[in-house]
Design a protein around this motif. Structure first.
Motif, mmCIF file in Angstrom:
data_model
loop_
_atom_site.group_PDB
_atom_site.id
_atom_site.type_symbol
_atom_site.label_atom_id
_atom_site.label_comp_id
_atom_site.label_asym_id
_atom_site.label_seq_id
_atom_site.Cartn_x
_atom_site.Cartn_y
_atom_site.Cartn_z
ATOM 1 N N VAL A 54 0.856 -1.182 0.000
ATOM 2 C CA VAL A 54 0.000 0.000 0.000
ATOM 3 C C VAL A 54 0.892 1.232 0.000
ATOM 4 N N ARG A 55 0.543 2.186 -0.858
ATOM 5 C CA ARG A 55 1.305 3.428 -0.959
ATOM 6 C C ARG A 55 0.402 4.610 -0.647
ATOM 7 N N LEU A 63 2.706 -0.140 3.609
ATOM 8 C CA LEU A 63 2.827 -1.583 3.809
ATOM 9 C C LEU A 63 3.641 -2.123 2.643
ATOM 10 N N ALA A 64 4.726 -2.812 2.948
ATOM 11 C CA ALA A 64 5.649 -3.260 1.906
ATOM 12 C C ALA A 64 5.677 -4.778 1.833
ATOM 13 N N ASP A 65 5.053 -5.335 0.789
ATOM 14 C CA ASP A 65 5.117 -6.777 0.512
ATOM 15 C C ASP A 65 4.779 -7.604 1.736
ATOM 16 N N LEU A 66 3.668 -7.272 2.366
ATOM 17 C CA LEU A 66 3.248 -7.961 3.584
ATOM 18 C C LEU A 66 2.553 -9.268 3.212
ATOM 19 N N SER A 67 3.058 -10.361 3.732
ATOM 20 C CA SER A 67 2.465 -11.691 3.536
ATOM 21 C C SER A 67 2.255 -12.345 4.897
ATOM 22 N N LEU A 68 1.192 -13.128 5.006
ATOM 23 C CA LEU A 68 0.857 -13.778 6.266
ATOM 24 C C LEU A 68 0.464 -15.224 6.029
#
Length: 263
Positions: free
Chosen positions: A15-16, A23-28
């Motif tokens: 998200v920019r 949020l930078a390349d957030l993975s869960l």
């Protein structure tokens, strides 16, 4: 890794705000249905942005799959039929009664709105579940902060979402209503809804959540069951405080902050 049949998968979420990446390349790991998941972290960590991104309220990059269906790029009406979002506050200038606001939420924006009769039935059941029946004919601008918060929750619940997103649902509530709302969220999770809530109170998070995701500076610092994530080390790292955590015989957590951590 095989995806669960029910739940949310977040991969490479970015998200920019303008040129700034929040949020930078957030993975869960998959956020499973049937669980109450709490997102926590300091002010400005990106919690509300993360929730709004899941709700489709801002442009995102990456993949968000709910029950195997991609949400990024989905039609707004299709997404609204699956996902409900409770903001921190209701708009101040709506001339609706509580019942009208809940009915409007039930029928607006979804791919297949219920009939008027079904919407009224669902709205009445939702108000009853949240103890709002006596306020049904009260205008929103006559409500207390806590009553407005509960009405906002009713607007989300009446849609019967597969994914329920809540941004600080307890912020204006007294202790009695905090417990009542958390009990509702727990029962919804038990019914198979994927529930994700932003909470500031880590004590409540630790005692009610199945999973706690700690975020700092737009990145996940800790993720897992409360006993693994709400730890003195994590609180020092994420919040910059020295704290002790006690697990009582009944399984409840208590957190005591004794000072600021040195970094």
């Amino acid at each position: 890794m095989r995806e669960p049949e029910n739940g949310l998968v977040v991969e490479g979420l970015r998200v920019r705000y303008g040129r700034r990446i929040v949020l930078a390349d957030l993975s869960l790991p998959p956020i499973e249905a049937g669980h109450l998941t709490v997102v926590a972290g300091p002010n400005g960590a990106g919690k509300s942005t993360f929730l709004r991104a899941l709700a489709g309220l801002m442009p995102v990059e990456g993949s968000l799959r709910l029950d195997g269906c991609e949400l990024v790029g989905a039609r707004p009406a299709d997404r609204a039929s699956r996902v409900a979002y409770m903001p921190q506050t209701l708009p101040q200038d709506l001339g609706f009664t509580v019942l009208e606001a809940v009915l409007h939420a039930c029928r607006s924006g979804v791919a297949r709105p219920p009939t008027i009769d079904e919407a009224v039935s669902r709205a009445a059941a939702t108000l009853d579940r949240l103890g709002l029946v006596t306020l049904a004919d009260v205008l929103l601008d006559r409500l207390s902060g806590g009553q407005r918060q509960l009405t906002s929750l009713a607007q989300a619940l009446v849609r019967r979402p597969r994914l329920l997103l809540l941004d600080e649902p307890l912020s204006a509530l007294d202790l009695h209503h905090q417990h009542a709302v958390l009990s509702v969220l727990r029962s919804l999770a038990t019914e198979g809804v994927t529930v994700v809530a932003v909470l500031h109170d880590l004590g409540l998070a630790a005692n009610w959540a199945d999973r706690v995701i700690l975020i700092r500076d737009g990145a996940v610092v800790a993720d897992g069951p409360p006993e693994a994530t709400v730890t003195p080390t994590a609180l020092a790292d994420v919040y910059g405080v020295t704290a002790s955590i006690h697990r009582h015989a009944d399984g409840a957590f208590s957190i005591a902050v004794s000072g600021l951590a040195t970094r």
